[in-house]
Scaffold this motif. Sequence first.
Motif, PDB file in Angstrom:
ATOM      1  N   VAL A 220      -0.966 -21.777  16.969  1.00  0.00           N
ATOM      2  CA  VAL A 220      -0.851 -22.051  15.536  1.00  0.00           C
ATOM      3  C   VAL A 220      -0.241 -23.437  15.415  1.00  0.00           C
ATOM      4  N   VAL A 221      -0.920 -24.338  14.711  1.00  0.00           N
ATOM      5  CA  VAL A 221      -0.477 -25.731  14.649  1.00  0.00           C
ATOM      6  C   VAL A 221      -0.221 -26.138  13.204  1.00  0.00           C
ATOM      7  N   ARG A 222       0.678 -27.101  13.064  1.00  0.00           N
ATOM      8  CA  ARG A 222       0.956 -27.698  11.757  1.00  0.00           C
ATOM      9  C   ARG A 222       0.408 -29.115  11.767  1.00  0.00           C
ATOM     10  N   LEU A 223      -0.459 -29.424  10.785  1.00  0.00           N
ATOM     11  CA  LEU A 223      -1.127 -30.725  10.733  1.00  0.00           C
ATOM     12  C   LEU A 223      -0.763 -31.454   9.454  1.00  0.00           C
ATOM     13  N   ALA A 224      -0.550 -32.770   9.569  1.00  0.00           N
ATOM     14  CA  ALA A 224      -0.287 -33.613   8.405  1.00  0.00           C
ATOM     15  C   ALA A 224      -1.566 -33.774   7.604  1.00  0.00           C
ATOM     16  N   LEU A 225      -1.453 -33.709   6.286  1.00  0.00           N
ATOM     17  CA  LEU A 225      -2.650 -33.750   5.447  1.00  0.00           C
ATOM     18  C   LEU A 225      -3.055 -35.157   5.039  1.00  0.00           C
ATOM     19  N   ASP A 226      -2.296 -36.162   5.455  1.00  0.00           N
ATOM     20  CA  ASP A 226      -2.754 -37.526   5.180  1.00  0.00           C
ATOM     21  C   ASP A 226      -3.727 -38.032   6.241  1.00  0.00           C
ATOM     22  N   ASP A 227      -3.574 -37.534   7.502  1.00  0.00           N
ATOM     23  CA  ASP A 227      -4.472 -38.019   8.545  1.00  0.00           C
ATOM     24  C   ASP A 227      -4.787 -36.980   9.620  1.00  0.00           C
ATOM     25  N   GLY A 228      -4.264 -35.756   9.516  1.00  0.00           N
ATOM     26  CA  GLY A 228      -4.559 -34.716  10.483  1.00  0.00           C
ATOM     27  C   GLY A 228      -3.686 -34.716  11.722  1.00  0.00           C
ATOM     28  N   THR A 229      -2.667 -35.564  11.766  1.00  0.00           N
ATOM     29  CA  THR A 229      -1.774 -35.618  12.928  1.00  0.00           C
ATOM     30  C   THR A 229      -1.064 -34.279  13.123  1.00  0.00           C
ATOM     31  N   GLN A 230      -0.950 -33.846  14.383  1.00  0.00           N
ATOM     32  CA  GLN A 230      -0.229 -32.604  14.666  1.00  0.00           C
ATOM     33  C   GLN A 230       1.268 -32.834  14.580  1.00  0.00           C
ATOM     34  N   LEU A 231       1.948 -31.997  13.788  1.00  0.00           N
ATOM     35  CA  LEU A 231       3.383 -32.113  13.570  1.00  0.00           C
ATOM     36  C   LEU A 231       4.179 -31.025  14.280  1.00  0.00           C
ATOM     37  N   ASP A 232       3.562 -29.893  14.546  1.00  0.00           N
ATOM     38  CA  ASP A 232       4.295 -28.773  15.119  1.00  0.00           C
ATOM     39  C   ASP A 232       3.297 -27.841  15.788  1.00  0.00           C
ATOM     40  N   HIS A 233       3.827 -26.931  16.607  1.00  0.00           N
ATOM     41  CA  HIS A 233       2.976 -26.029  17.377  1.00  0.00           C
ATOM     42  C   HIS A 233       3.732 -24.746  17.654  1.00  0.00           C
ATOM     43  N   LEU A 234       3.051 -23.598  17.462  1.00  0.00           N
ATOM     44  CA  LEU A 234       3.612 -22.291  17.780  1.00  0.00           C
ATOM     45  C   LEU A 234       2.673 -21.567  18.733  1.00  0.00           C
ATOM     46  N   THR A 235       3.250 -20.754  19.607  1.00  0.00           N
ATOM     47  CA  THR A 235       2.463 -19.894  20.484  1.00  0.00           C
ATOM     48  C   THR A 235       2.931 -18.460  20.275  1.00  0.00           C
ATOM     49  N   PRO A 236       2.297 -17.711  19.394  1.00  0.00           N
ATOM     50  CA  PRO A 236       2.707 -16.327  19.150  1.00  0.00           C
ATOM     51  C   PRO A 236       2.576 -15.478  20.420  1.00  0.00           C
ATOM     52  N   SER A 237       3.336 -14.407  20.471  1.00  0.00           N
ATOM     53  CA  SER A 237       3.294 -13.515  21.633  1.00  0.00           C
ATOM     54  C   SER A 237       2.059 -12.632  21.633  1.00  0.00           C
ATOM     55  N   ALA A 238       1.401 -12.510  20.485  1.00  0.00           N
ATOM     56  CA  ALA A 238       0.198 -11.684  20.342  1.00  0.00           C
ATOM     57  C   ALA A 238      -0.676 -12.320  19.273  1.00  0.00           C
ATOM     58  N   PRO A 239      -1.960 -11.931  19.191  1.00  0.00           N
ATOM     59  CA  PRO A 239      -2.839 -12.521  18.171  1.00  0.00           C
ATOM     60  C   PRO A 239      -2.311 -12.295  16.760  1.00  0.00           C
ATOM     61  N   VAL A 240      -2.450 -13.331  15.918  1.00  0.00           N
ATOM     62  CA  VAL A 240      -1.987 -13.267  14.534  1.00  0.00           C
ATOM     63  C   VAL A 240      -3.017 -13.905  13.616  1.00  0.00           C
ATOM     64  N   SER A 241      -2.896 -13.599  12.335  1.00  0.00           N
ATOM     65  CA  SER A 241      -3.574 -14.338  11.275  1.00  0.00           C
ATOM     66  C   SER A 241      -2.519 -15.095  10.497  1.00  0.00           C
ATOM     67  N   VAL A 242      -2.856 -16.317  10.084  1.00  0.00           N
ATOM     68  CA  VAL A 242      -1.961 -17.098   9.239  1.00  0.00           C
ATOM     69  C   VAL A 242      -2.400 -16.866   7.793  1.00  0.00           C
ATOM     70  N   VAL A 243      -1.516 -16.247   6.993  1.00  0.00           N
ATOM     71  CA  VAL A 243      -1.871 -15.908   5.628  1.00  0.00           C
ATOM     72  C   VAL A 243      -0.828 -16.453   4.665  1.00  0.00           C
ATOM     73  N   ARG A 244      -1.249 -16.669   3.420  1.00  0.00           N
ATOM     74  CA  ARG A 244      -0.351 -17.160   2.381  1.00  0.00           C
ATOM     75  C   ARG A 244       0.361 -15.983   1.731  1.00  0.00           C
ATOM     76  N   GLY A 245       1.691 -16.068   1.663  1.00  0.00           N
ATOM     77  CA  GLY A 245       2.464 -15.041   0.995  1.00  0.00           C
ATOM     78  C   GLY A 245       2.419 -15.207  -0.512  1.00  0.00           C
ATOM     79  N   ALA A 246       3.003 -14.234  -1.216  1.00  0.00           N
ATOM     80  CA  ALA A 246       2.974 -14.239  -2.677  1.00  0.00           C
ATOM     81  C   ALA A 246       3.648 -15.469  -3.262  1.00  0.00           C
ATOM     82  N   HIS A 247       4.635 -16.012  -2.575  1.00  0.00           N
ATOM     83  CA  HIS A 247       5.376 -17.146  -3.105  1.00  0.00           C
ATOM     84  C   HIS A 247       5.000 -18.451  -2.413  1.00  0.00           C
ATOM     85  N   GLY A 248       3.905 -18.448  -1.638  1.00  0.00           N
ATOM     86  CA  GLY A 248       3.371 -19.698  -1.110  1.00  0.00           C
ATOM     87  C   GLY A 248       3.535 -19.941   0.370  1.00  0.00           C
ATOM     88  N   PRO A 249       4.648 -19.569   1.027  1.00  0.00           N
ATOM     89  CA  PRO A 249       4.817 -19.942   2.429  1.00  0.00           C
ATOM     90  C   PRO A 249       3.803 -19.258   3.333  1.00  0.00           C
TER      91      PRO A 249
END
Length: 530
Positions: free
Chosen positions: A290-319
């Motif tokens: 799971v990676v975090r990318l800058a929206l001005d140019d696509g540069t990678q800012l952060d990286h996560l390696t979950p212990s098991a498969p996940v989906s990245v979903v938007r919560g009710a309050h945005g995060p």
Amino acid sequence: MTTPQIRTVRSTRFHLDRILGDRPFAEIGDPALAVADEGRRLLAVAGTTGAFAGLHGFGMITPVGVYGADDLACRALLHARHPVHALAFHPRLPLLAVGTGNYDGGYFFEGELLLLDLESGTATSLFEDGLGRQILGLEWLDDQRLRVLMAPPDDWDDEDAWTEGHVAVVRRADWRAVPPRSIPDEELAGPRVAAPRPDGREHARRTLSGLSADWDPRRNVRAVEELADGRILTTLDGVRLESWLPGGGRQWTVPDDSADGGRDVVVAADERSAWVGLKRPAWESRPQSVVRLALDDGTQLDHLTPSAPVSVVRGAHGPATLAPAGPHGEPCTLRIRRGSRIYFRKTEPVPDDMWPKQGEAWFCAVDPKAEPAADRPRGQVPADRPREPVPEEAARLFPYSWVPGETHYAGPGIETADGDLVHAGAVHHGHGLQPGGSFVVRRSATTGEPAWVFRTDRRATGLDADAETVYITYDDGELVALDPDDGTVRERRQLTVRAVRVLPTALTVAGPGRLLIGTSDGRVLVCTTR
């Protein structure tokens, strides 16, 4: 529980405003085979086989398009179930013979002989046997006779099955009148001949490049989101994330050479970055990223390696939140947008005296609130990163299936403003999806009791909603709009671009009556319904 009435009210205000990623030969993706008909100035192109995203089950499709050689307009399109090895235009009639097939991984060479009518756009499968035969070559000898080269039925004790084949000549007085599944095995008997398996990809790419320098082998938009400034973000096969400008040009793209591309995307509240869940090839043992990318140019800012498969979903309050995806891939992956909790499907084994029985599936949830930073052990995920839930946090809500004895696959969904859950799924069946086996259901998040169920025969590929309408896309190209209160059908229509059907793979409601629809050919349809 109610069963919605199919009262369709067709809207005259549905409008396709613009198309992102449009280009010549868009329907094909990466070409694998190209055959020209110089007399009629037509070109038949088959794409490579790829996974088509029904979110509660992937299917394999191979697109075959027929184009005008002068204007490059798509005249007809079909989607085959197997790789395409042969194409042949009928010498006089507006027909294209399409030969498909592959090895099943065990014993059999299976496939289809398809006949595409270039005027009606309909395709007919001609082999009587369900497995069919893998076709390696096709040639029209005259108006009535078609020469068919086939792989042997299987490679059981057949050392030359991969280099030889059988040739047969099938004769019909009028090929436009041939009914489906009307060629029996007896007509396919013929002498054994040498049958090399040529690779037509390089020739096909040269052919397309000679007609247009703008073709691009894009495929399967998996997620699409719109920013406040009008830019549109997409993930797709082979691409982590890309950004499209309001004017329609592509701002930047981040290729993904080490994985299958981006699947999920959640934009940060300040719209300066986005979290993207990547998909690893099924045969690789490397963990998901799971990676975090800058929206001005696509540069990678952060990286996560979950212990098991996940989906990245938007919560009710945005995060962004990480929802467990389960060990069995897409059919068991539940994606609930704007949830007040992190919802997921979990199967727990039911042991007997000797062996585990088939597990029992539950609708589960986790409170998304992160721990206070002061209480978090060193090295744990900081507060501005999505946190992976731990098993102890999961609460079982209710059985995933509301029908005793049925096993339900998972799919996309949303949490309504009053806390109910609307989600798509399918009834598991050993022989595949059965009539009425695909469903959209509105359920109480407390008891799981369904308020209504809408059933169809096709797999849902996307689901989202605004305050007034639930929208669902299906893998046959249909868009359905439901009343969220009672599930009645407000509208259903086939999605087309220039009168050619497209297959939706992603759906996002960007605002009231404003839809973003990703397609299997790598395009994004920006639509309004008001």
